[in-house]
Design a protein around this motif. Sequence first.
Motif, short mmCIF file in Angstrom:
data_model
loop_
_atom_site.label_atom_id
_atom_site.label_comp_id
_atom_site.label_asym_id
_atom_site.label_seq_id
_atom_site.Cartn_x
_atom_site.Cartn_y
_atom_site.Cartn_z
N LEU A 115 0.84 -1.19 0.00
CA LEU A 115 0.00 0.00 0.00
C LEU A 115 0.87 1.24 0.00
CD1 LEU A 115 -2.77 -0.94 2.54
CD2 LEU A 115 -2.90 -0.88 0.08
N ALA A 116 0.60 2.16 -0.90
CA ALA A 116 1.31 3.44 -0.93
C ALA A 116 0.52 4.46 -0.13
CB ALA A 116 1.47 3.91 -2.37
N LEU A 117 1.24 5.40 0.44
CA LEU A 117 0.54 6.43 1.20
C LEU A 117 -0.35 7.27 0.30
CD1 LEU A 117 3.31 7.65 3.63
CD2 LEU A 117 1.29 6.32 4.16
N ALA A 118 -0.17 7.14 -1.03
CA ALA A 118 -1.02 7.90 -1.94
C ALA A 118 -2.47 7.53 -1.83
CB ALA A 118 -0.55 7.67 -3.38
N LEU A 119 -2.77 6.37 -1.24
CA LEU A 119 -4.17 5.97 -1.14
C LEU A 119 -4.96 6.91 -0.22
CD1 LEU A 119 -5.31 4.54 1.67
CD2 LEU A 119 -3.75 2.77 0.97
N ASN B 196 -4.01 15.28 9.48
CA ASN B 196 -2.70 15.88 9.77
C ASN B 196 -1.80 14.89 10.49
OD1 ASN B 196 -3.44 18.27 8.56
ND2 ASN B 196 -4.06 19.25 10.47
N ARG B 197 -2.35 14.15 11.46
CA ARG B 197 -1.55 13.15 12.17
C ARG B 197 -1.07 12.06 11.20
NH1 ARG B 197 -3.37 16.57 15.05
NH2 ARG B 197 -3.51 16.54 17.33
N LEU B 198 -1.92 11.68 10.28
CA LEU B 198 -1.54 10.67 9.30
C LEU B 198 -0.40 11.17 8.42
CD1 LEU B 198 -2.34 7.81 8.37
CD2 LEU B 198 -3.88 8.88 6.72
N ASP B 199 -0.48 12.41 7.97
CA ASP B 199 0.58 12.98 7.14
C ASP B 199 1.90 13.09 7.90
OD1 ASP B 199 -1.21 13.23 5.07
OD2 ASP B 199 -1.65 15.36 5.46
N GLN B 200 1.81 13.23 9.21
CA GLN B 200 3.00 13.33 10.06
C GLN B 200 3.51 11.95 10.51
OE1 GLN B 200 1.65 15.86 13.24
NE2 GLN B 200 1.21 17.57 11.85
N HIS B 201 2.90 10.90 10.00
CA HIS B 201 3.26 9.51 10.35
C HIS B 201 3.02 9.20 11.82
CE1 HIS B 201 5.06 9.37 6.39
NE2 HIS B 201 5.84 10.40 6.70
N ARG B 202 2.10 9.91 12.42
CA ARG B 202 1.70 9.63 13.81
C ARG B 202 0.44 8.76 13.73
NH1 ARG B 202 1.86 15.80 15.83
NH2 ARG B 202 0.98 14.94 17.77
N TYR B 203 0.68 7.51 13.36
CA TYR B 203 -0.43 6.66 12.95
C TYR B 203 -1.39 6.32 14.09
CZ TYR B 203 2.72 6.14 8.97
OH TYR B 203 3.55 6.39 7.91
N PHE C 138 -7.01 1.92 8.04
CA PHE C 138 -5.73 2.11 7.34
C PHE C 138 -4.65 2.62 8.29
CE2 PHE C 138 -3.06 5.04 4.68
CZ PHE C 138 -2.30 4.03 4.09
N SER C 139 -5.01 3.56 9.16
CA SER C 139 -4.04 4.09 10.12
C SER C 139 -3.58 3.01 11.09
CB SER C 139 -4.67 5.26 10.89
OG SER C 139 -5.05 6.30 10.02
N HIS C 140 -4.50 2.17 11.55
CA HIS C 140 -4.11 1.06 12.42
C HIS C 140 -3.16 0.11 11.68
CE1 HIS C 140 -6.45 1.80 15.98
NE2 HIS C 140 -7.59 1.87 15.33
N TYR C 141 -3.42 -0.11 10.40
CA TYR C 141 -2.54 -0.98 9.59
C TYR C 141 -1.14 -0.40 9.53
CZ TYR C 141 -0.38 -2.64 5.28
OH TYR C 141 0.52 -3.12 4.35
N LEU C 142 -1.02 0.90 9.26
CA LEU C 142 0.31 1.51 9.19
C LEU C 142 1.02 1.48 10.53
CD1 LEU C 142 -0.39 4.61 6.90
CD2 LEU C 142 0.70 2.45 6.28
N ALA C 143 0.26 1.51 11.60
CA ALA C 143 0.84 1.43 12.94
C ALA C 143 1.14 0.00 13.35
CB ALA C 143 -0.11 2.07 13.95
N ARG C 144 0.87 -0.94 12.46
CA ARG C 144 1.04 -2.38 12.72
C ARG C 144 0.15 -2.87 13.84
NH1 ARG C 144 5.56 -3.98 9.78
NH2 ARG C 144 7.05 -2.33 9.30
#
Length: 310
Positions: free
Chosen positions: A9-13, A49-56, A85-91
């Motif tokens: 998954l790319a962050l572009a989604l 904004n948190r997602l863009d800052q990688h604060r998943y 999706f945010s939970h996924y990026l946070a593993r």
Amino acid sequence: MRTHFSRPLALALVAALAIPIAGCARNRAKGDLPYVARDVGTLYTAAKNRLDQHRYKEAAALFDEVERQHPYSIWARRAQLMGAFSHYLARSYTESIQSAQRFISVHPGNKDAPYAYYLIALCYYEQISDVTRDQKISSQAQDALGELIRRYPNSRYAADARLKVDLVRDHLAGKEMEIGRFYERRGQWLAATLRFRKVIDEYQTTTHTPEALMRLTETYLALGVRNEAEKAAAVLGANYPGTDWYARAYKLTKEYPPATIAPIPRGQPIVPVATAPAAAPGTAAPSAAPAVEAPGTPTPASPSSATPGN
């Protein structure tokens, strides 16, 4: 074995779901927002904004707040999937799966449902461990990927799911081989044979097939079933004639003199005995030998976009 698996998954989604909503955000606060009642625009923008800052983890919590505080707004559905999706990026795979499943249960006919199924499959897929561990998660990944392919065979995620199914099957076959080799080392020939046979019957398009056929030749000879050993060696020669596995199987069948094999005590080495000669490596195998379909090499294909629609 996490390095074996990619995160496709790319962050572009995020772009499609995270549409700018400046017009909706009123009284936007600066800095961190406490989880108190806020208008939907402010909450969603803060989560984005948190997602863009990688604060998943923070993003996931805020997206969950959008759904909790404004369950009937048009943003609740979007926030639900973005939270998964945010939970996924946070593993945080369990939370991601739960959020995606909740989205499917509430919006089963939504155009973003295929993506929700895909996200569930990815969460299982990325938790697959090495073959020495329990493979329940591998089976769950296979089931989730299969469900996506069955329901949405023409979706943008189906091609990637099919590739991952092949990789999961190869992993499951590797587990069967691991168990089979364990039994073989202990001289438990029948138990080993059943495991190698399962690889041939259920996972014959995986990379483990040549070794499984060679191991079957070994275990059948140890059990005194010479005809079956010959068949396994012949199939190996017909499908993988240039491999080291076939050279070993051929050598075994040539070295075993015609004799009846007595039962072998547990833990004892195989007593040399053998069968009618198989075709030598590099020569044509008997035409009557049943063929096993050679494993294919899937072409990697990732979804053109992992972005859920609006």
